[in-house]
Design a protein around this motif. Structure first.
Motif, PDB file in Angstrom:
ATOM      1  N   TYR A  33      52.694  39.613 -20.618  1.00 27.64           N
ATOM      2  CA  TYR A  33      53.404  40.880 -20.444  1.00 27.64           C
ATOM      3  C   TYR A  33      52.972  41.574 -19.146  1.00 27.64           C
ATOM      4  N   SER A  35      52.037  40.213 -16.444  1.00 28.51           N
ATOM      5  CA  SER A  35      52.632  39.526 -15.294  1.00 28.51           C
ATOM      6  C   SER A  35      54.078  39.956 -15.072  1.00 28.51           C
ATOM      7  N   PHE A  36      54.740  40.424 -16.127  1.00 27.80           N
ATOM      8  CA  PHE A  36      56.135  40.858 -15.993  1.00 27.80           C
ATOM      9  C   PHE A  36      56.268  42.152 -15.199  1.00 27.80           C
ATOM     10  N   ARG A  37      55.161  42.868 -15.007  1.00 30.36           N
ATOM     11  CA  ARG A  37      55.237  44.138 -14.281  1.00 30.36           C
ATOM     12  C   ARG A  37      55.428  43.945 -12.777  1.00 30.36           C
ATOM     13  N   ASP A  38      55.208  42.745 -12.280  1.00 27.81           N
ATOM     14  CA  ASP A  38      55.416  42.506 -10.855  1.00 27.81           C
ATOM     15  C   ASP A  38      56.907  42.622 -10.531  1.00 27.81           C
ATOM     16  N   LEU A  40      59.037  45.282 -10.960  1.00 34.99           N
ATOM     17  CA  LEU A  40      59.883  45.978 -11.927  1.00 34.99           C
ATOM     18  C   LEU A  40      60.979  46.780 -11.222  1.00 34.99           C
ATOM     19  N   HIS A  62      62.932  43.875 -21.497  1.00 35.11           N
ATOM     20  CA  HIS A  62      62.745  45.017 -20.609  1.00 35.11           C
ATOM     21  C   HIS A  62      61.632  45.916 -21.152  1.00 35.11           C
ATOM     22  N   PHE A 221      57.326  47.029 -24.702  1.00 33.73           N
ATOM     23  CA  PHE A 221      58.126  45.879 -24.270  1.00 33.73           C
ATOM     24  C   PHE A 221      59.119  45.575 -25.374  1.00 33.73           C
ATOM     25  N   LYS A 258      63.313  46.709 -15.662  1.00 37.53           N
ATOM     26  CA  LYS A 258      63.659  45.290 -15.776  1.00 37.53           C
ATOM     27  C   LYS A 258      62.692  44.439 -14.965  1.00 37.53           C
ATOM     28  N   PRO A 259      62.033  43.463 -15.591  1.00 39.37           N
ATOM     29  CA  PRO A 259      61.169  42.560 -14.827  1.00 39.37           C
ATOM     30  C   PRO A 259      61.986  41.602 -13.965  1.00 39.37           C
ATOM     31  N   THR A 262      61.053  36.894 -16.920  1.00 39.17           N
ATOM     32  CA  THR A 262      60.348  36.878 -18.217  1.00 39.17           C
ATOM     33  C   THR A 262      60.106  35.433 -18.647  1.00 39.17           C
TER      34      THR A 262
END
Length: 279
Positions: A33, A35-38, A40, A62, A221, A258-259, A262
């Protein structure tokens, strides 16, 4: 008061057993999770005005961030499956699995017969608070929501901007429902930013001033497509009362992010229990 039996202290001394041991509960991959913040991308925003509610759709995969923006304010959050409003947040089961208050790494579970994670708490700027000397903590799944029916019973009032009423109006508008249909779907909440607990002597539900301040946020999330409905509680920071116009109140902001990717994540399926065999 009944007379205590001779072995009363012995009975009280029996050690408790956790009802739902969670060692086998599937654990969220928090590193994934994170890593998904890169990269956004902000894709939607909604403001819940003071003593009112707002709704926003959060596609699966998202993030939803709930922000304190102008002053100390608590909020009451309902979550629905955006494709099936019958699947909604189950605060009681979330409480049974994670405890009276939730924070980073905990999940918000849905009602039967679906019982799956709807959202995972991925960041919480108030997770430093922990449990205070009174047994109080933040983001509770204890309280039901302030409502006009209890107010009418306790103080013979007709108050229309409590969280139950706010959530009902916002859900009706967002989903195109009648007020009666929406009210039947509004449910017990996640009390975002609210600081609560139970008194040690009488076991009564208490509230105290929230430690929230502008800049704090709770991040979720979305594990499935969500319709999030948030009320800015008429109690403000809930330091003294709720369901009235006396407290200072402030708006709350919801952001949908939105990442860029994912990869490695899948939306959880509905619960695998075969209920046809239990009938």
């Amino acid at each position: 008061m009944s007379n205590a039996p001779s072995d009363a202290e012995e009975r009280r001394a029996i050690e408790p057993v956790i009802c739902y041991p969670t060692e086998t509960l599937p654990q969220p991959d928090m590193a994934l999770y994170a890593s998904f913040r890169d990269g956004l991308e902000l894709v939607d925003t909604a403001i819940a005005p003071p003593r009112e509610a707002a709704a926003i759709k959060v596609p699966s995969g998202h993030f939803l961030r709930i922000h304190s923006v102008e002053g100390p304010q608590v909020g009451d959050l309902n979550l629905f499956n955006a494709q099936n409003l019958a699947e909604r947040f189950y605060s009681g089961k979330t409480r049974a699995l994670h405890g009276t208050h939730i924070t980073t790494g905990d999940r918000m579970w849905s009602t039967f017969p679906y019982l799956r994670p709807m959202a995972t708490v991925t960041d919480d700027t108030l997770n430093w608070y922990g449990m205070d000397q009174y047994g109080g903590s933040v983001h509770d799944v204890i309280g039901t929501r302030c409502d006009p029916y209890t107010g009418n019973v306790l103080s013979d009032t007709q108050y229309h901007h409590c969280c139950h009423s706010n959530l009902t109006r916002a859900l009706a508008d967002a989903a195109g429902l009648s007020m009666n249909a929406a009210e039947n779907l509004v449910h017990d909440v996640l009390n975002v930013f609210m600081c609560t607990g139970f008194t040690r002597d009488t076991g009564q539900y208490f509230m105290k001033a929230s430690p929230v301040s502008p800049g704090d946020y709770l991040e979720l999330f979305a594990e499935i497509d969500l319709l999030a409905v948030l009320s800015a509680c008429p109690g403000g920071d809930c330091s003294s009362e709720h369901s009235s116009d006396a407290a200072a109140c402030y708006p709350l902001k919801m952001e949908v992010l939105k990442p860029a990717s994912t990869e490695g994540w899948q939306s959880p399926p509905i619960n695998g229990y075969d209920r046809s065999h239990g009938r």
